[in-house]
Scaffold this motif. Structure first.
Motif, PDB file in Angstrom:
ATOM      1  N   SER A   6       1.086  -0.571   0.488  1.00 51.22           N
ATOM      2  CA  SER A   6       1.334   0.598  -0.337  1.00 51.22           C
ATOM      3  C   SER A   6       0.049   1.397  -0.542  1.00 51.22           C
ATOM      4  CB  SER A   6       1.910   0.168  -1.681  1.00 51.22           C
ATOM      5  OG  SER A   6       2.139   1.290  -2.487  1.00 51.22           O
ATOM      6  N   SER A   7      -1.066   0.711  -0.774  1.00 54.67           N
ATOM      7  CA  SER A   7      -2.354   1.400  -0.951  1.00 54.67           C
ATOM      8  C   SER A   7      -2.787   2.095   0.328  1.00 54.67           C
ATOM      9  CB  SER A   7      -3.437   0.399  -1.380  1.00 54.67           C
ATOM     10  OG  SER A   7      -3.140  -0.112  -2.651  1.00 54.67           O
ATOM     11  N   THR A  10      -0.644   5.220   0.708  1.00 50.67           N
ATOM     12  CA  THR A  10      -1.099   6.267  -0.205  1.00 50.67           C
ATOM     13  C   THR A  10      -2.363   6.929   0.325  1.00 50.67           C
ATOM     14  OG1 THR A  10      -0.120   5.128  -2.096  1.00 50.67           O
ATOM     15  CG2 THR A  10      -1.848   6.732  -2.578  1.00 50.67           C
ATOM     16  N   ALA A  65       3.535  13.178   0.392  1.00 49.34           N
ATOM     17  CA  ALA A  65       3.914  11.990  -0.374  1.00 49.34           C
ATOM     18  C   ALA A  65       4.746  11.055   0.495  1.00 49.34           C
ATOM     19  CB  ALA A  65       4.711  12.399  -1.613  1.00 49.34           C
TER      20      ALA A  65
END
Length: 94
Positions: A6-7, A10, A65
């Protein structure tokens, strides 16, 4: 999805937004055209490898996003090779 993945996702989305906005900064006409799309959401689905991004234009550039709650205004999908071929094409389709 793990916290590490997830990091990374992002960070990749932030890097993509910086790259797009830097390119737009070199072309005021395109930046103006993108600004007209403020409030719209473009979903980009890459099927191989499986990736998804939402591009959200604004008057000052774009945001990118990995997730968006509302339905996108437009979805573009294909394999990564399709997107690469489009980027490298001498005659870009309208």
């Amino acid at each position: 999805m793990s916290e590490r993945v997830s990091s990374l996702n992002t960070a990749a989305m932030a890097g993509l937004a910086r790259a797009i906005n830097a390119a737009l900064g070199m072309d005021s006409r395109t930046q103006e055209s993108i600004g007209k799309l403020a409030g719209k959401v473009l979903k980009i689905e890459i099927t191989v490898p499986e990736l998804c991004a939402f591009v959200i234009p604004g008057t000052a550039g774009v945001r990118v996003a990995g997730h968006h709650e509302e339905r996108p205004d437009c979805t573009v999908s294909g394999a990564s090779s399709d997107f690469i071929a489009l980027l490298l094409a001498a005659d870009k389709p309208a």
